[in-house]
Structures are given as C-alpha cells and as structure tokens.
Design an enzyme around this catalytic site. Structure first.
Site, PDB file in Angstrom:
ATOM      1  N   PHE A  39       7.761   5.169 -10.209  1.00 42.45           N
ATOM      2  CA  PHE A  39       8.209   5.584  -8.879  1.00 42.45           C
ATOM      3  C   PHE A  39       7.462   6.818  -8.407  1.00 42.45           C
ATOM      4  O   PHE A  39       6.853   7.554  -9.188  1.00 42.45           O
ATOM      5  CB  PHE A  39       9.727   5.818  -8.839  1.00 42.45           C
ATOM      6  CG  PHE A  39      10.249   7.019  -9.584  1.00 42.45           C
ATOM      7  CD1 PHE A  39      10.032   8.318  -9.137  1.00 42.45           C
ATOM      8  CD2 PHE A  39      11.023   6.851 -10.736  1.00 42.45           C
ATOM      9  CE1 PHE A  39      10.543   9.422  -9.809  1.00 42.45           C
ATOM     10  CE2 PHE A  39      11.548   7.951 -11.416  1.00 42.45           C
ATOM     11  CZ  PHE A  39      11.300   9.239 -10.944  1.00 42.45           C
ATOM     12  N   ALA A  40       7.520   7.024  -7.078  1.00 44.25           N
ATOM     13  CA  ALA A  40       6.953   8.207  -6.433  1.00 44.25           C
ATOM     14  C   ALA A  40       8.010   8.758  -5.484  1.00 44.25           C
ATOM     15  O   ALA A  40       8.457   8.054  -4.574  1.00 44.25           O
ATOM     16  CB  ALA A  40       5.681   7.851  -5.670  1.00 44.25           C
TER      17      ALA A  40
ATOM     18  N   ALA B  13       9.454   5.607  -3.422  1.00 47.56           N
ATOM     19  CA  ALA B  13       8.865   4.270  -3.549  1.00 47.56           C
ATOM     20  C   ALA B  13       8.838   3.846  -5.007  1.00 47.56           C
ATOM     21  O   ALA B  13       8.689   4.675  -5.910  1.00 47.56           O
ATOM     22  CB  ALA B  13       7.449   4.263  -2.973  1.00 47.56           C
TER      23      ALA B  13
ATOM     24  N   CYS C 254       4.142   1.116   2.148  1.00 50.25           N
ATOM     25  CA  CYS C 254       4.787  -0.047   1.502  1.00 50.25           C
ATOM     26  C   CYS C 254       4.833  -1.259   2.428  1.00 50.25           C
ATOM     27  O   CYS C 254       5.623  -2.188   2.210  1.00 50.25           O
ATOM     28  CB  CYS C 254       6.182   0.300   1.008  1.00 50.25           C
ATOM     29  SG  CYS C 254       6.206   1.663  -0.178  1.00 50.25           S
TER      30      CYS C 254
ATOM     31  N   GLY D 247       7.055   0.847  -7.606  1.00 41.88           N
ATOM     32  CA  GLY D 247       6.125  -0.251  -7.845  1.00 41.88           C
ATOM     33  C   GLY D 247       5.897  -0.357  -9.339  1.00 41.88           C
ATOM     34  O   GLY D 247       5.439   0.606  -9.958  1.00 41.88           O
TER      35      GLY D 247
ATOM     36  N   VAL E 261       0.843  -1.187   0.000  1.00 37.44           N
ATOM     37  CA  VAL E 261       0.000   0.000   0.000  1.00 37.44           C
ATOM     38  C   VAL E 261       0.886   1.247   0.000  1.00 37.44           C
ATOM     39  O   VAL E 261       1.934   1.279   0.641  1.00 37.44           O
ATOM     40  CB  VAL E 261      -0.945   0.008   1.226  1.00 37.44           C
ATOM     41  CG1 VAL E 261      -0.167  -0.016   2.526  1.00 37.44           C
ATOM     42  CG2 VAL E 261      -1.889   1.192   1.196  1.00 37.44           C
TER      43      VAL E 261
END
Length: 260
Positions: free
Chosen positions: A181-182, A167, A198, A169, A89
């Site tokens: 990515f963020a 992060a 995460c 994903g 998440v």
C-alpha cells in the site's frame, strides 16, 4: 490448544525502514526477498519507505490514464516504471508512506480479499491518531475519507465528498505477497495531476496533511504501521530496523545466508 499447535500459529514479522529510495531498486529487492521467502531462506518481512518521484503502471494500467508525456515527466524529475502488481496507474513521492509486506500467507491465510482488507485496516490505524476516520467504498480498492467530514466515517451512503487517501496494489505468487500500500501523509498532491490516480476519474485524492493541517513523520508512521501489521497478521515483531543509507542487496544477502 496443544502447545505445538500454539507455537505453529505464532509467527514473527521483521520490519525495515529503508528511507527514500528509487522505485526500481526496491522492486528488484522485493523480487529477491520474495524468492528467499518462498524458499524459506528468510521469514516474513515488511519494507517501509518513501519513493523518489515515480509513476507506476500495474497490470491493469491504461495509457490514457497517464496525463503527461514522458518528456514532461523527465523535466519534473518523475520516473515511469511498469510493474507486475495489480491495479492501474499510481504515483509515489516523498511524503507518502509505502509498505511492502513479503509474507507467506500459507497455510492459514490464503484469502486474497481478506489480505487486501487487512492492509486497508492497517492504513486506517495509521491515520487514526491524526483524527481522521476512513473506510472503504464498494467497487473501489483502497482507503477513502469524506473530505467534507474527515473526522467521521459512517459508511458510503453518508459520504458527501469521497477522496482516496490510500492505494493498494498487490501481487501474490505461490501465496507469498509482493507490493502493498501507499498512504498519503504529506505528499504534494499537485503531483497527482500527472495521472488519473488508480484510473478513477470521478473522485480525487487527499492526504493527512490536507485534512488535518499536520501529518506524522513518515518514519513515525512506519513504526505504527509495523505494530498494526503484526497485530493484523497475528504475528510478533520487534523494533523497526533502520536501513536508511545501507546497501540493501548486500544486507539481505547476509540475512538470507544466516537463516539458511
């Protein structure tokens, strides 16, 4: 190297700035662009943007990692979306640079781990001008800093207070990428109290603004991100194309029809 081999090895990636957009709208766009890239109706592309506040669940997301009820999320203006990316998440909101490459990794870049490492390196390059050094921690995906010494990174064994600043994903289908990515630039970190970011209980999150008292504008960071991503992918690129406020589906339908 023969001339034809050189021309085959050099690609172009086109970068787009979308402004601030709802998650579901951009997820639908990614799916459309993925299909177009897979069918070779468009070339390699990358979307840079900020999202309106949203909590997303990846394929590995656990309900226990959502710490707020749907009603609380609604009261705070935060959407809840389940998605097909990898990971647990996570949370997106203004002040966070989001990057979604739609890139064909075939035939010479078909290595998932190398691609994830590439995204990590792009984030490192974006925050470096702010004087922040970062790296990776074995067993954890994403970009990390030492909050006790944010201007140096000598390796996990020397880190006293690890915090996550970026992060990752991704989803890769038929070797064409989705998600990305963020990177936390100036996002309000209090929003992360709504989730276990995460799925990581033991370490917190941070941002460029928290570590350096200032952060680049998201659009400026996107311009640097495009250059760094092109460099990492051994591709050429041009200026970041501004699509803020543009009707995205109509725009990219025209792009696909032009290429095809």
């Amino acid at each position: 190297m023969p001339e034809n081999s050189l021309s085959m090895s050099v690609r172009t990636i086109t970068g787009y700035w979308l402004g601030t957009r709802p998650y579901a709208e951009v997820l639908e766009l990614q799916e459309q662009l993925h299909a177009a890239r897979r069918d070779k109706r468009i070339g390699d592309s990358v979307l840079f943007l900020e999202h309106t506040p949203v909590v997303t669940f990846g394929r590995g997301g656990k309900e226990a990692h959502l710490l707020a009820s749907p009603s609380v999320l609604e009261e705070r203006g935060v959407e809840l979306v389940r998605t097909g990316r990898g990971g647990d998440v996570t949370l997106h909101a203004p002040g966070q640079l989001v990057c979604y490459p739609i890139v064909d990794l075939a035939p010479d870049r078909q290595d998932v781990r190398a691609y994830v490492n590439l995204l990590t390196q792009v984030m490192q390059a974006i925050i470096a001008p702010s004087g922040i050094a970062a790296g990776t921690i074995p067993g954890y995906v994403g970009l990390w800093v030492d909050a006790d010494a944010p201007h140096s990174w000598r390796g996990r064994e020397f880190v006293r207070q690890p915090k996550k600043i970026g992060a990752i994903g991704v989803r890769i289908s038929r070797w064409v990428t989705l998600h990305g990515f963020a990177l936390n630039l100036s996002i309000d970190l209090r929003a992360f109290s709504l989730i276990v970011p995460c799925g990581i209980h033991e370490y917190g999150v941070t941002s460029v603004k928290e570590l350096s008292a200032s952060a680049p504008e998201t659009r400026v960071a996107a311009e640097l991100g495009l250059r760094q991503l092109a460099l990492a992918l051994r591709s050429t690129t041009g200026p970041l194309r501004d699509l803020e406020g543009v009707q995205l589906n109509q725009y990219f339908e025209r792009v696909a029809s032009t290429v095809s």
